[in-house]
Motif scaffolding. Structure first.
Motif, PDB file in Angstrom:
ATOM      1  N   ARG A 252     -13.024 -26.887  33.546  1.00 40.45           N
ATOM      2  CA  ARG A 252     -14.252 -26.333  33.005  1.00 40.45           C
ATOM      3  C   ARG A 252     -14.019 -25.860  31.579  1.00 40.45           C
ATOM      4  N   PRO A 253     -15.108 -25.648  30.816  1.00 40.80           N
ATOM      5  CA  PRO A 253     -14.940 -25.273  29.409  1.00 40.80           C
ATOM      6  C   PRO A 253     -14.124 -24.010  29.192  1.00 40.80           C
ATOM      7  N   GLU A 254     -14.232 -23.039  30.131  1.00 38.38           N
ATOM      8  CA  GLU A 254     -13.554 -21.764  29.943  1.00 38.38           C
ATOM      9  C   GLU A 254     -12.031 -21.900  29.837  1.00 38.38           C
ATOM     10  N   MET A 255     -11.481 -22.981  30.382  1.00 39.23           N
ATOM     11  CA  MET A 255     -10.034 -23.124  30.445  1.00 39.23           C
ATOM     12  C   MET A 255      -9.459 -23.827  29.216  1.00 39.23           C
ATOM     13  N   ASP A 259     -14.464 -26.708  21.889  1.00 37.70           N
ATOM     14  CA  ASP A 259     -15.865 -26.302  21.976  1.00 37.70           C
ATOM     15  C   ASP A 259     -16.656 -27.347  22.753  1.00 37.70           C
ATOM     16  N   SER A 312      -2.691 -19.536  31.721  1.00 37.92           N
ATOM     17  CA  SER A 312      -3.981 -19.309  32.378  1.00 37.92           C
ATOM     18  C   SER A 312      -3.755 -18.778  33.790  1.00 37.92           C
ATOM     19  N   GLN A 341     -14.271 -22.676  39.883  1.00 36.80           N
ATOM     20  CA  GLN A 341     -14.058 -21.408  39.205  1.00 36.80           C
ATOM     21  C   GLN A 341     -13.550 -21.654  37.783  1.00 36.80           C
ATOM     22  N   PRO A 342     -13.675 -20.671  36.902  1.00 39.91           N
ATOM     23  CA  PRO A 342     -13.286 -20.877  35.498  1.00 39.91           C
ATOM     24  C   PRO A 342     -11.881 -21.416  35.295  1.00 39.91           C
ATOM     25  N   LEU A 343     -10.906 -20.976  36.118  1.00 41.55           N
ATOM     26  CA  LEU A 343      -9.527 -21.424  35.935  1.00 41.55           C
ATOM     27  C   LEU A 343      -9.076 -22.381  37.030  1.00 41.55           C
ATOM     28  N   ASN A 384     -10.273 -16.490  37.937  1.00 43.70           N
ATOM     29  CA  ASN A 384     -10.431 -16.076  36.547  1.00 43.70           C
ATOM     30  C   ASN A 384      -9.408 -14.990  36.262  1.00 43.70           C
ATOM     31  N   TRP A 385      -9.385 -14.523  35.052  1.00 39.85           N
ATOM     32  CA  TRP A 385      -8.304 -13.638  34.627  1.00 39.85           C
ATOM     33  C   TRP A 385      -8.318 -12.302  35.361  1.00 39.85           C
TER      34      TRP A 385
END
Length: 464
Positions: A252-255, A259, A312, A341-343, A384-385
């Motif tokens: 996903r973009p968050e990882m 851009d 990450s 999930q984000p990660l 996520n973090w």
């Protein structure tokens, strides 16, 4: 035998004077040693030690053997299954043993047992030298190399195990053994893991003149993964270039440090030009950009010290599968199940070229068995973090991983065996993973060097 905190501290202080020892979970040093990439790991050791020399490790090992206390070793802390974080153990945090000594002939380097891969590349790069490391800069080098050593450079230089020339190891009776006097141990360290037969205090590994790298991220929409991989297969009809890694990630973009606004299939694009000529690299990149809609392209001339994945860490449920190649059916499976999930991510290790073709021809060989073209799918159920273990996010990530596992297995893509470091120790059948002949050879060495099995957590099947 059970020990309380005060008795361990008292015994250790008497047995190993001057050694930093921590038994209080609230102390910053204890907490730092127990912070692992997979934040789902919550076990606590009886004590943490942070040695600076081999003789201190020898004393710790002798103490633990006499008292029947398991020993575990950490450096980078990236093992997903907690081989370095075991309740009731003494944890040897190796990160203070971080020496990097280049030999006068510049053909090899002596690497301390606690050296982190990114630091090793930085030092070597300052001397215009190079040795293969993995995708992530924060991985402990010794464990990475001894477990197999997958990464961007397999096609050009071989696996991490292929770089190992020798080692100094503290074995179960406290002796400090050099593999020059025990070649069977060297054979085993090349593929059976760093914490299986003792504590590696130093590796001697090959170095090379710094190659030119053409590397970066080439991202496509995850929805196009099947078509991208179908086109990729066609590009490889005339042969897989040794110089090209072929590693990739579904994320996903968050990882990702680019851009983009949607889940994507990203080639961790890396072309290693030993001769310094990047013309073929640029041509191959141009062909790959025609495989689909390019969301991002950061490929440029760079160095091994600069290129690699960042950190990450999160609460993570992890599984892996070995398959024979990347293909459009795998792309379809990945596109139908985007990360939850984000990660969460699927990290893809593509292995070919010199690593699967040549091996080590020094008369000693390696215990590493994956000498065939194959792809490892690392199914990272990251969250996520900030997520804590047992949260709903962790549950969702776990379900996502299990669904991917099932879809891959239903298609009969999964190969037998696998990469042992990517499996829980309890799930490793040493005969299935290493073959009967090599498994018996490893068991014989285990019985010789560690009959009491104080190094019990890496490959439990060796002691049965």
């Amino acid at each position: 035998m059970n020990y309380n905190e005060s008795s361990i501290l008292h015994d250790f202080k008497n047995f190993v004077p001057g050694l930093p020892i921590y038994t209080t979970p609230l102390s910053p040093e204890f907490q730092h040693s127990c912070e692992f990439y997979n934040r789902s790991l919550t076990y606590q050791p009886l004590a943490v030690v942070q040695p600076h020399k081999a003789e201190e490790i020898s004393q710790v090992v002798q103490f633990c053997k006499a008292k029947g206390i398991p020993v575990v070793i950490r450096s980078g802390g990236h093992d997903f299954f907690g081989r370095s974080l075991v309740a009731g153990s003494v944890l040897i945090d190796m990160r203070s043993m971080d020496s990097i000594i280049i030999e006068p002939d510049r053909a090899s380097v002596r690497v301390g047992g606690g050296v982190i891969s990114g630091d090793l590349q930085q030092v070597l790069d300052s001397h215009r030298l190079f040795t293969p490391t993995g995708q992530a800069k924060s991985v402990g080098y010794v464990s990475w190399a001894c477990g197999g050593g997958y990464g961007f450079y397999v096609g050009t230089y071989g696996f991490g195990v292929d770089q190992i020339l020798g080692a100094r190891v503290v074995v179960a009776n406290g002796d400090i053994v050099d593999t020059n006097e025990d070649p069977e141990l060297l054979w085993a360290l090349r593929g059976a893991g760093a914490g299986t037969f003792g504590v590696i205090v130093e590796l001697r590994v090959k170095t090379y003149p710094s190659p030119k790298l053409y590397a970066g991220l080439l991202a496509f929409p995850l929805s196009e993964a099947a078509n991208v991989l179908a086109g990729f297969e066609k590009l490889l009809v005339e042969g897989y270039p040794d110089e090209f890694s072929g590693d990739a990630i579904v994320a996903r973009p968050e990882m990702l440090p680019i851009d983009i606004a949607e889940p994507c299939f990203v080639f961790l694009w890396c072309w290693t030009a030993v001769d310094g000529d990047l013309a073929m690299a640029k041509s191959f990149l141009h062909q790959m950009m025609n495989l689909g809609t390019v969301l991002a392209n950061t490929v440029t001339e760079t160095t091994a010290a600069a290129y690699g994945m960042g950190k990450s860490s999160s609460a993570t449920f992890f599984r892996s599968r070995n398959i024979d190649r990347l293909q459009h059916d795998i792309g379809s499976i990945l596109a139908q199940g985007p990360p939850s999930q984000p990660l969460s991510a699927v990290v893809i290790h593509n292995n070919h070229g010199k690593g699967v073709r040549d091996g080590v021809a020094d008369g000693i060989g390696t215990a590493f068995v994956n000498r065939y073209q194959h792809v490892i799918l690392g199914l990272h159920g990251g969250t996520n973090w900030e997520t804590v273990p047992d949260s709903q996010e962790t549950v969702d990530a776990t379900v996502w991983v299990k669904q991917l596992e099932n879809k891959i297995d239903e298609k009969n893509f999964t190969l037998r065996g696998g990469f042992a470091s990517f499996f829980s120790p309890e799930d490793i059948d040493v005969v299935e993973f290493f073959g009967r002949k090599l498994a018996e050879r490893l068991k014989h060495l285990k019985n010789r060097l560690d009959p009491g099995n104080i190094f019990c957590n890496s490959l439990p099947g060796l002691s049965t």
